[in-house]
Design a protein around this motif. Sequence first.
Motif, mmCIF file in Angstrom:
data_model
loop_
_atom_site.group_PDB
_atom_site.id
_atom_site.type_symbol
_atom_site.label_atom_id
_atom_site.label_comp_id
_atom_site.label_asym_id
_atom_site.label_seq_id
_atom_site.Cartn_x
_atom_site.Cartn_y
_atom_site.Cartn_z
ATOM 1 N N GLY A 115 32.871 16.649 -48.023
ATOM 2 C CA GLY A 115 32.154 16.070 -46.898
ATOM 3 C C GLY A 115 30.726 15.715 -47.266
ATOM 4 O O GLY A 115 30.215 14.655 -46.880
ATOM 5 N N TRP A 116 30.072 16.585 -48.025
ATOM 6 C CA TRP A 116 28.711 16.332 -48.506
ATOM 7 C C TRP A 116 28.700 15.075 -49.372
ATOM 8 O O TRP A 116 27.868 14.177 -49.174
ATOM 9 N N ARG A 117 29.636 15.017 -50.324
ATOM 10 C CA ARG A 117 29.717 13.844 -51.200
ATOM 11 C C ARG A 117 29.927 12.562 -50.396
ATOM 12 O O ARG A 117 29.249 11.547 -50.627
ATOM 13 N N ASN A 118 30.842 12.595 -49.447
ATOM 14 C CA ASN A 118 31.146 11.398 -48.667
ATOM 15 C C ASN A 118 29.979 10.987 -47.783
ATOM 16 O O ASN A 118 29.765 9.792 -47.532
ATOM 17 N N ALA A 119 29.212 11.967 -47.302
ATOM 18 C CA ALA A 119 28.027 11.645 -46.513
ATOM 19 C C ALA A 119 27.005 10.893 -47.358
ATOM 20 O O ALA A 119 26.364 9.940 -46.889
ATOM 21 N N ALA A 175 27.562 10.670 -40.496
ATOM 22 C CA ALA A 175 27.568 11.136 -41.883
ATOM 23 C C ALA A 175 26.691 12.363 -42.095
ATOM 24 O O ALA A 175 27.083 13.295 -42.810
ATOM 25 N N VAL A 176 25.510 12.395 -41.475
ATOM 26 C CA VAL A 176 24.581 13.500 -41.760
ATOM 27 C C VAL A 176 25.116 14.845 -41.276
ATOM 28 O O VAL A 176 24.638 15.896 -41.724
ATOM 29 N N GLN A 177 26.097 14.836 -40.394
ATOM 30 C CA GLN A 177 26.670 16.101 -39.931
ATOM 31 C C GLN A 177 27.367 16.845 -41.072
ATOM 32 O O GLN A 177 27.579 18.058 -40.982
ATOM 33 N N ASN A 209 11.118 17.834 -47.496
ATOM 34 C CA ASN A 209 10.746 19.242 -47.525
ATOM 35 C C ASN A 209 10.548 19.808 -46.116
ATOM 36 O O ASN A 209 10.910 20.943 -45.831
ATOM 37 N N ARG A 210 9.952 19.039 -45.249
ATOM 38 C CA ARG A 210 9.605 19.549 -43.918
ATOM 39 C C ARG A 210 10.794 19.514 -42.962
ATOM 40 O O ARG A 210 10.972 20.434 -42.152
ATOM 41 N N LEU A 211 11.598 18.466 -43.025
ATOM 42 C CA LEU A 211 12.647 18.282 -42.031
ATOM 43 C C LEU A 211 14.031 18.689 -42.505
ATOM 44 O O LEU A 211 14.927 18.907 -41.686
ATOM 45 N N GLY A 212 14.229 18.773 -43.818
ATOM 46 C CA GLY A 212 15.571 18.963 -44.336
ATOM 47 C C GLY A 212 16.309 17.638 -44.403
ATOM 48 O O GLY A 212 15.901 16.640 -43.797
ATOM 49 N N ALA A 213 17.406 17.629 -45.140
ATOM 50 C CA ALA A 213 18.086 16.369 -45.428
ATOM 51 C C ALA A 213 18.639 15.700 -44.176
ATOM 52 O O ALA A 213 18.521 14.482 -44.016
ATOM 53 N N ARG A 214 19.223 16.467 -43.271
ATOM 54 C CA ARG A 214 19.853 15.869 -42.093
ATOM 55 C C ARG A 214 18.847 15.094 -41.251
ATOM 56 O O ARG A 214 19.020 13.899 -40.973
ATOM 57 N N ARG A 215 17.800 15.785 -40.823
ATOM 58 C CA ARG A 215 16.841 15.148 -39.913
ATOM 59 C C ARG A 215 16.001 14.083 -40.623
ATOM 60 O O ARG A 215 15.677 13.042 -40.043
#
Length: 415
Positions: free
Chosen positions: A25-29, A200-202, A85-91
Motif C-alpha cells: 500500500g505504501w509503494r502504491n501510494a 493514496a495518502v491513507q 519534518n513538521r507535518l509528516g508525509a501524509r499531511r
Amino acid sequence: MVTPADSSASTPAVAIAPPSRALLGWRNAVFAAFFVSGLGLASWMSRVPAVRDGLALDTARVGLLIFGLSTGSVIGLLIAAGLLNRLGARRAMLLSVSLSASGLVLMGVGVSVVPSAPFVFAALAVFGIGMGSLDVMMNVEGAAAERAIGRTLMPLMHACFSLGTVVGALGGAVASAWQVSVFWHLLFMAVLILGTIVVAVQFLPSVVENTAVDALQLTWRDRLRDSLAVWRDRKLLLIGLIVLGMTFAEGSANDWLALASVDGHGFSNTDGAIVFGVFVAAMTVGRVIGGPVLDRFGRVLVLRACTVVGIAGLVLFILAPNTQLIFVGTVLWGLGASLGFPVGMSAAADDTKNAAARVSAVAIIGYFAFLVGPPVLGLLGEAWGILNALYLVLVLMILAGLAAPAARPAASVII
C-alpha cells in the motif's frame, strides 16, 4: 559482517520476504504521487498554446509567464524538508497537492474567466510551489519504501511520472480537440489529482519517522543550518553531478530534440514530433526495466553503462548520415538518460538522518539543469547550430559517468 553494498547489487544482501500488504500500500501510494505529479504538469503544458491565445501573448511573454512556474518550483524545493519534518508525509503531501490543484484551477480562471497574465503568473507560482515540494516528498517516501521492501523501485516510480505526463498530454489533446475551455479542463484535472492523492495518502505510514520527530524539537535556525550543511557533503555534490548530467541529457531532448531533427537533419515537423515520441518511449522503457537491472548489477555499473549508451546515442544522433541511424541514436539516448535522476534520488536518500534535505539539494541541482539548460543550448545553437550545441550535453554526461561511484550505498549487513 559488513561489506560494500554495491559489489553486486544496490540493495542489501539479505533474504527478501514478499512485501506485506502495508508495504505494498505504501509503494502504491508513492506510485500514485508520481503519477499525479506528471499528470498535473502535463495538463498545464498541453494547454500552453491555448493559454497563449487566450491571453494574446507573444513568445517572449509566454517565456516570462512560465518563469512563474520555475520560481514557485524552487520555493517548493526549499520548503519541502521543513514541511515533511513538521507535518509528516501524509499531511505534507496532501498540502502540496492541494496547492498544485488550487494553482491549476486559478490558472483556468486567469485564462478563461477573467483573462489576466499577472494572475496566471501568480497561479503558476502556487502550482510550482506544490509541484516542487511534492517532488521532494515523493522521492523521500519512495526511497524509504524502496529500503523497506528491499527491491529497487525508484526507476519504476519515475516511470509512473512519465506515464502521468503521457496521460496528461493526451487529456490536453482531447480537451483541445473538443474545444473544452482551459478552465473546465484544468478544474477537472485538479479534482482528479486531489481526489487521487486524498485516497493514496491513507496508505502512507501514519506516524512521523523518528528522524522527523527529532527535527520537530529544533528551532527554525537549527533546521536551516542542517539543510545548508548538506551542501558541504562532497559525496552529495558528486551525486548532484550525476543528476545534473543526466537531467541535462533528458531536458535537452524535451526542449530541443524535435527542433534539432527538423533544423539539423531536415525532418518535417511531424517526423520531428515522432522522434521526440521515440525518445520519451525509450525513457519510459528504461525506467520500467531499470529496477531489476539495478538490483542485479548495482548502481555504479548501471550508471556507467547508461553513460556509455547515452553518449553513443547522442553522438549517433548528431552525426548519423541516415534516418534509421538517427532513430537508433534517439533510442540509445533515451535509454542512457533514463536512470540518472531516479538513482540520484535513491542515493541522496541513503542517509536517512537528513534524507529530505539531501533529496531537496539534489532535486535543486536537477531543476537547475531543466531551467538553465534550454536557454544555454538555445544561445549555443544560435551561434553554432543546434546539433553542435548538443556536444555540451555530451560533456556533462561524461562527467556524470565519472561521478557514478558516489551513488554506491555506504554499506549493508549480510545476515
